[in-house]
Design an enzyme around this catalytic site. Sequence first.
Site, PDB file in Angstrom:
ATOM      1  N   GLY A  60       0.755  -1.312   0.053  1.00 29.03           N
ATOM      2  CA  GLY A  60      -0.030  -0.025   0.086  1.00 29.03           C
ATOM      3  C   GLY A  60       0.886   1.115  -0.009  1.00 29.03           C
ATOM      4  O   GLY A  60       0.260   2.545   0.019  1.00 29.03           O
ATOM      5  N   CYS A  61       2.185   1.038   0.062  1.00 32.37           N
ATOM      6  CA  CYS A  61       3.075   2.241   0.060  1.00 32.37           C
ATOM      7  C   CYS A  61       3.727   2.254  -1.445  1.00 32.37           C
ATOM      8  O   CYS A  61       3.779   1.302  -2.075  1.00 32.37           O
ATOM      9  CB  CYS A  61       4.001   2.066   0.956  1.00 32.37           C
ATOM     10  N   GLN A  62       3.773   3.532  -1.842  1.00 29.94           N
ATOM     11  CA  GLN A  62       4.260   4.001  -3.005  1.00 29.94           C
ATOM     12  C   GLN A  62       5.605   3.500  -3.162  1.00 29.94           C
ATOM     13  O   GLN A  62       6.300   3.141  -4.180  1.00 29.94           O
ATOM     14  CB  GLN A  62       4.095   5.468  -3.263  1.00 29.94           C
ATOM     15  N   SER A  63       6.516   3.820  -2.039  1.00 28.54           N
ATOM     16  CA  SER A  63       7.772   3.074  -1.827  1.00 28.54           C
ATOM     17  C   SER A  63       7.882   1.641  -1.369  1.00 28.54           C
ATOM     18  O   SER A  63       7.061   1.390  -0.686  1.00 28.54           O
ATOM     19  CB  SER A  63       8.592   4.279  -1.003  1.00 28.54           C
TER      20      SER A  63
END
Length: 152
Positions: free
Chosen positions: A62-65
């Site tokens: 769920g994190c972009q990174s």
Amino acid sequence: MTATEDQFRNNPLGKDVTLDDVFDAFEFLDDWEERYAYIIDLGKQLPAFPDNERTEENYVHGCQSQVWLTHFQDESDSKLYLMIDSDAMIVRGLAAIILVALNGKTPRDLLTTDIDELFERLDLFRHISPTRGNGLRAMVGKIRDIAAQQVA
């Protein structure tokens, strides 16, 4: 390298760096460019994250990174100690703020901490991208899931 109990316990975030320190810094700093620099500096205080902990189980979806989170629970007092790492400097800083708020708490205390109030007080969601905001929520969600498992 595997994370040792000492690495978890000696994390300065939540122990030496407190929420009051973060609030004071945000109040003192005049603009968001300075606050971003402060957030990045906080991220530099994250302890080294062991390579062997960079697993699918510890990956925060769920994190972009890319973000990894692992934990240790002290048997004597039930406190949860957390380690987080990311490949992005600003995300490392945001993770550091989460650790300042949640690291070294019991699972019950962790579950009752109003992290949304903290984010509102710092006005974070207005100043980070929606995808970074989703990542922040994903990190907190994974920590809350860990805490809920310990309470059950």
